[in-house]
Motif scaffolding. Structure first.
Motif, PDB file in Angstrom:
ATOM      1  N   PRO A   1       0.876  -1.098  -0.006  1.00 52.15           N
ATOM      2  CA  PRO A   1       0.060  -0.075   0.068  1.00 52.15           C
ATOM      3  C   PRO A   1       0.722   1.159   0.083  1.00 52.15           C
ATOM      4  CG  PRO A   1      -0.503  -1.430   1.928  1.00 52.15           C
ATOM      5  CD  PRO A   1       0.504  -1.879   1.105  1.00 52.15           C
ATOM      6  N   VAL A   2       2.142   1.304   0.388  1.00 48.67           N
ATOM      7  CA  VAL A   2       2.781   2.482   0.464  1.00 48.67           C
ATOM      8  C   VAL A   2       4.092   2.245  -0.397  1.00 48.67           C
ATOM      9  CG1 VAL A   2       4.434   3.945   1.959  1.00 48.67           C
ATOM     10  CG2 VAL A   2       1.967   2.890   2.807  1.00 48.67           C
ATOM     11  N   HIS A   3       4.890   1.174  -0.166  1.00 50.93           N
ATOM     12  CA  HIS A   3       6.092   1.003  -1.079  1.00 50.93           C
ATOM     13  C   HIS A   3       6.019   0.559  -2.466  1.00 50.93           C
ATOM     14  CE1 HIS A   3       7.862   2.479   2.403  1.00 50.93           C
ATOM     15  NE2 HIS A   3       7.480   1.528   3.166  1.00 50.93           N
ATOM     16  N   SER A   4       5.013   0.065  -3.001  1.00 52.33           N
ATOM     17  CA  SER A   4       4.963  -0.520  -4.490  1.00 52.33           C
ATOM     18  C   SER A   4       5.057   0.975  -5.601  1.00 52.33           C
ATOM     19  CB  SER A   4       3.797  -1.426  -4.529  1.00 52.33           C
ATOM     20  OG  SER A   4       3.871  -2.589  -4.161  1.00 52.33           O
ATOM     21  N   ALA A   5       5.747   0.848  -6.403  1.00 54.03           N
ATOM     22  CA  ALA A   5       5.822   1.865  -7.464  1.00 54.03           C
ATOM     23  C   ALA A   5       5.268   1.199  -8.629  1.00 54.03           C
ATOM     24  CB  ALA A   5       7.167   2.301  -7.569  1.00 54.03           C
ATOM     25  N   ASP A   6       4.331   1.874  -9.267  1.00 56.93           N
ATOM     26  CA  ASP A   6       3.688   1.548 -10.695  1.00 56.93           C
ATOM     27  C   ASP A   6       2.983   0.142 -10.494  1.00 56.93           C
ATOM     28  OD1 ASP A   6       4.358   4.279 -11.647  1.00 56.93           O
ATOM     29  OD2 ASP A   6       6.412   3.452 -11.731  1.00 56.93           O
ATOM     30  N   GLY A   7       2.486  -0.050  -9.579  1.00 57.64           N
ATOM     31  CA  GLY A   7       1.679  -1.492  -9.648  1.00 57.64           C
ATOM     32  C   GLY A   7       2.756  -2.612  -9.489  1.00 57.64           C
ATOM     33  N   GLU A   8       3.964  -2.497  -8.830  1.00 57.81           N
ATOM     34  CA  GLU A   8       4.853  -3.416  -8.562  1.00 57.81           C
ATOM     35  C   GLU A   8       4.606  -4.153  -7.553  1.00 57.81           C
ATOM     36  OE1 GLU A   8       9.585  -3.769  -7.372  1.00 57.81           O
ATOM     37  OE2 GLU A   8       8.560  -2.037  -7.054  1.00 57.81           O
ATOM     38  N   LEU A   9       4.465  -5.491  -7.527  1.00 53.76           N
ATOM     39  CA  LEU A   9       4.159  -6.590  -6.602  1.00 53.76           C
ATOM     40  C   LEU A   9       5.467  -6.765  -5.864  1.00 53.76           C
ATOM     41  CD1 LEU A   9       1.577  -6.380  -8.293  1.00 53.76           C
ATOM     42  CD2 LEU A   9       1.429  -8.707  -7.577  1.00 53.76           C
ATOM     43  N   LEU A  10       5.475  -6.926  -4.360  1.00 53.12           N
ATOM     44  CA  LEU A  10       6.568  -7.266  -3.626  1.00 53.12           C
ATOM     45  C   LEU A  10       6.432  -8.943  -3.222  1.00 53.12           C
ATOM     46  CD1 LEU A  10       6.846  -4.100  -1.384  1.00 53.12           C
ATOM     47  CD2 LEU A  10       8.107  -4.565  -3.718  1.00 53.12           C
ATOM     48  N   TRP A  11       7.474  -9.423  -3.270  1.00 56.08           N
ATOM     49  CA  TRP A  11       7.442 -10.982  -2.834  1.00 56.08           C
ATOM     50  C   TRP A  11       7.410 -11.116  -1.662  1.00 56.08           C
ATOM     51  CZ3 TRP A  11      10.705 -14.301  -0.375  1.00 56.08           C
ATOM     52  CH2 TRP A  11      10.456 -15.676  -0.551  1.00 56.08           C
ATOM     53  N   TYR A  12       6.650 -12.074  -0.913  1.00 52.26           N
ATOM     54  CA  TYR A  12       6.542 -12.260   0.551  1.00 52.26           C
ATOM     55  C   TYR A  12       6.598 -14.031   0.476  1.00 52.26           C
ATOM     56  CZ  TYR A  12       5.413  -7.901   1.858  1.00 52.26           C
ATOM     57  OH  TYR A  12       5.476  -6.227   1.914  1.00 52.26           O
ATOM     58  N   ASP A  13       7.504 -14.456   1.262  1.00 52.53           N
ATOM     59  CA  ASP A  13       7.592 -15.878   1.455  1.00 52.53           C
ATOM     60  C   ASP A  13       6.188 -16.523   2.167  1.00 52.53           C
ATOM     61  OD1 ASP A  13       9.341 -18.496   1.805  1.00 52.53           O
ATOM     62  OD2 ASP A  13       8.364 -18.622   3.698  1.00 52.53           O
ATOM     63  N   ALA A  14       5.846 -17.670   1.932  1.00 53.02           N
ATOM     64  CA  ALA A  14       4.476 -18.115   2.215  1.00 53.02           C
ATOM     65  C   ALA A  14       4.435 -18.241   3.943  1.00 53.02           C
ATOM     66  CB  ALA A  14       4.348 -19.345   2.001  1.00 53.02           C
ATOM     67  N   SER A  15       5.421 -18.138   4.672  1.00 52.91           N
ATOM     68  CA  SER A  15       5.675 -18.133   6.148  1.00 52.91           C
ATOM     69  C   SER A  15       5.068 -16.719   6.789  1.00 52.91           C
ATOM     70  CB  SER A  15       6.899 -18.570   6.558  1.00 52.91           C
ATOM     71  OG  SER A  15       7.899 -17.596   6.256  1.00 52.91           O
ATOM     72  N   GLU A  16       5.080 -15.624   5.659  1.00 57.03           N
ATOM     73  CA  GLU A  16       4.718 -14.493   6.182  1.00 57.03           C
ATOM     74  C   GLU A  16       3.196 -14.194   5.971  1.00 57.03           C
ATOM     75  OE1 GLU A  16       8.504 -11.528   5.325  1.00 57.03           O
ATOM     76  OE2 GLU A  16       8.185 -12.999   3.606  1.00 57.03           O
ATOM     77  N   LEU A  17       2.487 -15.064   5.632  1.00 53.88           N
ATOM     78  CA  LEU A  17       1.036 -15.038   5.280  1.00 53.88           C
ATOM     79  C   LEU A  17       0.292 -14.002   6.572  1.00 53.88           C
ATOM     80  CD1 LEU A  17      -1.582 -15.631   3.823  1.00 53.88           C
ATOM     81  CD2 LEU A  17      -1.812 -17.635   5.121  1.00 53.88           C
ATOM     82  N   GLY A  18       0.546 -14.327   7.847  1.00 54.51           N
ATOM     83  CA  GLY A  18       0.206 -13.327   8.762  1.00 54.51           C
ATOM     84  C   GLY A  18       0.384 -11.834   8.689  1.00 54.51           C
ATOM     85  N   ALA A  19       1.642 -11.632   8.294  1.00 56.89           N
ATOM     86  CA  ALA A  19       2.348 -10.607   8.390  1.00 56.89           C
ATOM     87  C   ALA A  19       1.640  -9.552   7.030  1.00 56.89           C
ATOM     88  CB  ALA A  19       3.671 -10.467   8.368  1.00 56.89           C
ATOM     89  N   VAL A  20       1.342 -10.368   6.000  1.00 57.31           N
ATOM     90  CA  VAL A  20       0.689  -9.815   4.801  1.00 57.31           C
ATOM     91  C   VAL A  20      -0.662  -9.333   4.952  1.00 57.31           C
ATOM     92  CG1 VAL A  20      -0.144 -10.423   2.417  1.00 57.31           C
ATOM     93  CG2 VAL A  20       2.481 -10.874   3.249  1.00 57.31           C
ATOM     94  N   VAL A  21      -1.514 -10.293   5.810  1.00 54.46           N
ATOM     95  CA  VAL A  21      -2.757  -9.945   5.850  1.00 54.46           C
ATOM     96  C   VAL A  21      -2.956  -8.697   6.908  1.00 54.46           C
ATOM     97  CG1 VAL A  21      -4.923 -10.801   7.249  1.00 54.46           C
ATOM     98  CG2 VAL A  21      -3.796 -12.235   5.774  1.00 54.46           C
ATOM     99  N   ALA A  22      -1.863  -8.532   7.827  1.00 52.48           N
ATOM    100  CA  ALA A  22      -1.999  -7.369   8.686  1.00 52.48           C
ATOM    101  C   ALA A  22      -1.619  -6.085   7.935  1.00 52.48           C
ATOM    102  CB  ALA A  22      -0.978  -7.778   9.823  1.00 52.48           C
ATOM    103  N   LEU A  23      -0.591  -6.329   6.998  1.00 52.34           N
ATOM    104  CA  LEU A  23      -0.166  -5.107   6.216  1.00 52.34           C
ATOM    105  C   LEU A  23      -1.332  -4.702   5.276  1.00 52.34           C
ATOM    106  CD1 LEU A  23       2.082  -3.600   4.748  1.00 52.34           C
ATOM    107  CD2 LEU A  23       2.273  -5.399   3.155  1.00 52.34           C
ATOM    108  N   LEU A  24      -1.968  -5.523   4.662  1.00 51.22           N
ATOM    109  CA  LEU A  24      -3.078  -5.157   3.942  1.00 51.22           C
ATOM    110  C   LEU A  24      -4.039  -4.600   4.503  1.00 51.22           C
ATOM    111  CD1 LEU A  24      -2.961  -8.128   1.204  1.00 51.22           C
ATOM    112  CD2 LEU A  24      -2.511  -5.739   0.986  1.00 51.22           C
ATOM    113  N   ALA A  25      -4.444  -5.090   5.982  1.00 48.00           N
ATOM    114  CA  ALA A  25      -5.564  -4.572   6.809  1.00 48.00           C
ATOM    115  C   ALA A  25      -5.213  -3.113   6.992  1.00 48.00           C
ATOM    116  CB  ALA A  25      -5.710  -5.331   7.820  1.00 48.00           C
TER     117      ALA A  25
END
Length: 132
Positions: free
Chosen positions: A104-128
């Motif tokens: 939501p803050v650090h992606s430029a021009d629709g770039e997607l950042l890679w997260y390991d599957a073990s970071e699922l909880g952190a990604v959910v929190a980030l998106l929330a």
């Protein structure tokens, strides 16, 4: 035989996967290296290039904020066109290889950042939260 698929998904789906350990994907469209994709891109150097093409289609189909799951699953039926496949059954958390997320803050021009599957909880929190 399992196949790497790229599934455009949502924060709510990620939350369901986190909470329940599986996500019902019966009949959903995902994207993968298929015979049709190979025929459409005969000059592709290797499977890695074809994987990137399938991933790019998934990114193009994702809603904002863009989230694409990379997973290895067995229940896949080619749709007959391009990289699209139809999924069967459910996708378990253990099948997820990685998450590609439009930060939501650090992606430029629709770039997607890679997260390991073990970071699922952190990604959910980030998106929330909309921030890191």
């Amino acid at each position: 035989m399992s196949r790497r698929i790229y599934l455009p998904t949502s924060r709510a789906d990620l939350q369901s996967l986190l909470d329940g350990g599986a996500l019902d994907v019966e009949g959903q469209a995902a994207y993968a290296v298929t015979d049709a994709l190979r025929r459409a891109h005969p000059r592709a150097q290797d499977d890695e290039e074809l994987e990137f093409l399938a991933y790019a289609v998934a990114v193009g189909r994702a809603a904002a904020p863009k989230v694409v799951l990379a997973a290895d699953i067995d229940a896949v039926q080619p749709s007959g066109s391009g990289a699209e496949v139809r999924l069967g059954g459910s996708l378990t958390r253990s099948a997820v290889a990685a998450l590609h997320v439009e930060h939501p803050v650090h992606s430029a021009d629709g770039e997607l950042l890679w997260y390991d599957a073990s970071e699922l909880g952190a990604v959910v929190a980030l998106l929330a939260s909309g921030r890191d």
